[in-house]
Design an enzyme around this catalytic site. Structure first.
Site, PDB file in Angstrom:
ATOM      1  N   ASP A   1     -57.741 -72.517  37.779  1.00 48.16           N
ATOM      2  CA  ASP A   1     -56.808 -71.266  37.959  1.00 48.16           C
ATOM      3  C   ASP A   1     -57.097 -70.191  37.545  1.00 48.16           C
ATOM      4  O   ASP A   1     -58.070 -70.035  36.533  1.00 48.16           O
ATOM      5  CB  ASP A   1     -55.473 -71.725  37.217  1.00 48.16           C
ATOM      6  CG  ASP A   1     -54.219 -70.924  37.882  1.00 48.16           C
ATOM      7  OD1 ASP A   1     -53.632 -71.397  38.777  1.00 48.16           O
ATOM      8  OD2 ASP A   1     -54.026 -70.050  37.155  1.00 48.16           O
ATOM      9  N   THR A   2     -56.627 -68.842  38.076  1.00 51.75           N
ATOM     10  CA  THR A   2     -57.042 -67.551  37.935  1.00 51.75           C
ATOM     11  C   THR A   2     -55.997 -66.826  37.201  1.00 51.75           C
ATOM     12  O   THR A   2     -55.046 -66.829  38.223  1.00 51.75           O
ATOM     13  CB  THR A   2     -57.841 -66.900  38.765  1.00 51.75           C
ATOM     14  OG1 THR A   2     -59.145 -67.812  38.760  1.00 51.75           O
ATOM     15  CG2 THR A   2     -58.430 -65.659  38.272  1.00 51.75           C
TER      16      THR A   2
END
Length: 193
Positions: A74-75
């Site tokens: 995830d970013t």
């Protein structure tokens, strides 16, 4: 790298898939829809790795993933300690890009490696410096690129990301969504050598 177990990328992101292919990994892709909430009091720099682990937990409940390596990621984008998530519409995307214009912000990409019930989570941070972006350029980018699947409303590899990022302090691939140098190190533990 030859791994001891089959590798599954638990992500729909074409960018993460591209990074893993270029790094020479053999893998399959399988994503599970995961509700992306996190505790409100969680430090913002920990949200990406928390969500990556949450995505991995969706795989842990199914026995068919035993003896497989699951990689999830995830970013997040942070500016002034505000978390810029995926924009819901054009106006929100415009607001986000206006905040980033002419300033530095943090991109944190977290990932989780799941193997046989064991979770290992990691994260990496890059500081991104944007040149000022004219309003007209922001609107053109939003209309042409529809960045609604990207935290902070931009991709480093397209449009505004290509033309307005002045410099990075950290990894380009962390901004793209997968800190491949750390992924490689993490997966070395499961390689045949």
């Amino acid at each position: 790298m030859n791994l001891n177990y089959p590798l599954i990328l638990g992500s729909k992101s074409p960018r993460r898939k591209e990074i893993l292919i270029k790094a020479g990994f053999e893998f399959s892709t399988e994503a599970k829809d995961t509700e992306e909430s996190y505790p409100v009091d969680m430090p913002h720099t920990e949200v990406a790795s928390f969500l990556a682990e949450k995505k991995a937990k969706a795989f842990a409940q199914d026995e068919k993933y035993t003896d497989k390596i699951i990689l999830t990621a995830d970013t997040t984008v942070l500016i002034d300690n505000e978390l810029l998530e995926k924009p819901q519409d054009e106006d929100e995307a415009f607001s986000m890009l206006s905040k980033l214009s002419g300033r530095a912000h943090q991109v944190v990409s977290g990932f989780c490696v799941l193997i046989n019930g064991k979770f290992e989570k990691y994260s990496d941070e890059t500081l991104v410096y944007f040149n000022p972006i004219e309003e007209e350029v922001i609107w053109d980018y939003i209309r042409n690129n529809k960045p609604f699947d990207k935290a902070g409303a931009y991709g480093i590899q397209e449009g505004i990301g290509l033309t307005h990022i002045e410099k990075l302090e950290g990894s380009y691939f962390t901004v793209m969504g997968l800190p491949i140098h750390k992924v490689y190190q993490a997966l070395t533990a499961y390689s045949k050598g």
